[in-house]
Design a protein around this motif. Structure first.
Motif, PDB file in Angstrom:
ATOM      1  N   ALA A  21      35.421  53.246  40.713  1.00 51.17           N
ATOM      2  CA  ALA A  21      34.987  51.875  40.992  1.00 51.17           C
ATOM      3  C   ALA A  21      35.719  51.354  42.229  1.00 51.17           C
ATOM      4  O   ALA A  21      36.900  51.629  42.421  1.00 51.17           O
ATOM      5  N   THR A  22      35.026  50.601  43.074  1.00 51.01           N
ATOM      6  CA  THR A  22      35.649  50.008  44.257  1.00 51.01           C
ATOM      7  C   THR A  22      36.181  48.610  43.955  1.00 51.01           C
ATOM      8  O   THR A  22      36.942  48.064  44.734  1.00 51.01           O
ATOM      9  N   ARG A  23      35.760  48.048  42.838  1.00 53.78           N
ATOM     10  CA  ARG A  23      36.216  46.727  42.399  1.00 53.78           C
ATOM     11  C   ARG A  23      36.204  46.710  40.880  1.00 53.78           C
ATOM     12  O   ARG A  23      35.657  47.622  40.253  1.00 53.78           O
ATOM     13  N   THR A  24      36.774  45.694  40.283  1.00 52.05           N
ATOM     14  CA  THR A  24      36.715  45.561  38.835  1.00 52.05           C
ATOM     15  C   THR A  24      35.297  45.151  38.450  1.00 52.05           C
ATOM     16  O   THR A  24      34.755  44.183  38.982  1.00 52.05           O
ATOM     17  N   ILE A  25      34.714  45.913  37.547  1.00 51.62           N
ATOM     18  CA  ILE A  25      33.340  45.667  37.086  1.00 51.62           C
ATOM     19  C   ILE A  25      33.418  45.259  35.623  1.00 51.62           C
ATOM     20  O   ILE A  25      33.964  45.988  34.797  1.00 51.62           O
ATOM     21  N   ASP A  29      27.815  44.279  33.412  1.00 55.96           N
ATOM     22  CA  ASP A  29      27.353  44.207  34.805  1.00 55.96           C
ATOM     23  C   ASP A  29      26.589  45.478  35.146  1.00 55.96           C
ATOM     24  O   ASP A  29      26.965  46.570  34.726  1.00 55.96           O
ATOM     25  N   ILE A  31      25.695  48.283  37.766  1.00 47.87           N
ATOM     26  CA  ILE A  31      26.458  48.887  38.866  1.00 47.87           C
ATOM     27  C   ILE A  31      25.550  49.124  40.067  1.00 47.87           C
ATOM     28  O   ILE A  31      24.467  49.687  39.939  1.00 47.87           O
ATOM     29  N   THR A  32      26.021  48.690  41.246  1.00 48.29           N
ATOM     30  CA  THR A  32      25.286  48.885  42.495  1.00 48.29           C
ATOM     31  C   THR A  32      26.017  49.915  43.359  1.00 48.29           C
ATOM     32  O   THR A  32      27.155  50.301  43.057  1.00 48.29           O
ATOM     33  N   SER A  34      27.451  49.552  46.178  1.00 48.65           N
ATOM     34  CA  SER A  34      28.694  49.046  46.767  1.00 48.65           C
ATOM     35  C   SER A  34      29.835  48.968  45.750  1.00 48.65           C
ATOM     36  O   SER A  34      30.985  48.765  46.124  1.00 48.65           O
ATOM     37  N   ASP A  35      29.538  49.143  44.478  1.00 46.09           N
ATOM     38  CA  ASP A  35      30.552  49.066  43.419  1.00 46.09           C
ATOM     39  C   ASP A  35      31.297  50.378  43.196  1.00 46.09           C
ATOM     40  O   ASP A  35      32.321  50.391  42.519  1.00 46.09           O
ATOM     41  N   ALA A  64      39.097  48.964  39.481  1.00 47.90           N
ATOM     42  CA  ALA A  64      39.077  49.521  40.835  1.00 47.90           C
ATOM     43  C   ALA A  64      39.997  50.733  40.947  1.00 47.90           C
ATOM     44  O   ALA A  64      41.120  50.716  40.466  1.00 47.90           O
TER      45      ALA A  64
END
Length: 137
Positions: A21-25, A29, A31-32, A34-35, A64
């Protein structure tokens, strides 16, 4: 000397492509692209391709930089808790349809509990693509 090399080869960690993950999801949510990103890291049972997780729903919080396991994601929910859903029982030529209230969230193919609003009985049903809850005989 050969035994030492074999031992070292067997005990070194395996590096593989891992989806992180690139950020906290947050859970629930979707997932796209960019995530998530693909990194080469030491991994165990993590997703190895971004296409396996993009468009899926997070079942748990994903942090992340941490690997995403296939069990952490699933199809997006089409029914939320307390939604009214068609409740269908089919057996051969017999089809009974009534209205039910979902007692949980679920995506296509998930089995959830549904309360039959006519009889107030709770049953388990499998969700179809159109959000119809099918009760098995």
């Amino acid at each position: 000397m050969i035994r030492v090399l074999i031992f070292l080869a067997l005990t070194t960690p395996a590096f593989a492509e891992t989806v992180v993950a690139t950020r906290t999801i947050r859970a629930t949510d979707v997932i796209t692209a960019s995530d998530v990103e693909l990194l080469t890291v030491t991994t165990a049972d993590a997703a190895d391709h971004v296409d396996l997780v993009i468009g899926m729903e997070a079942r748990v919080a994903l942090y992340a930089g941490r690997p995403i396991r296939p069990a952490d994601v699933g199809p997006p929910a089409i029914v939320d808790r307390n939604d009214l859903v068609p409740l269908v029982f089919q057996s051969g030529a017999l089809t009974i349809t009534t209205e039910g209230r979902s007692l949980g969230r679920g995506g296509v193919g998930d089995v959830i509990r549904v309360m039959n609003l006519s009889s107030r009985t709770t049953v388990t049903a499998k969700l179809s693509q159109k959000g119809i809850a099918y009760v098995s005989p």
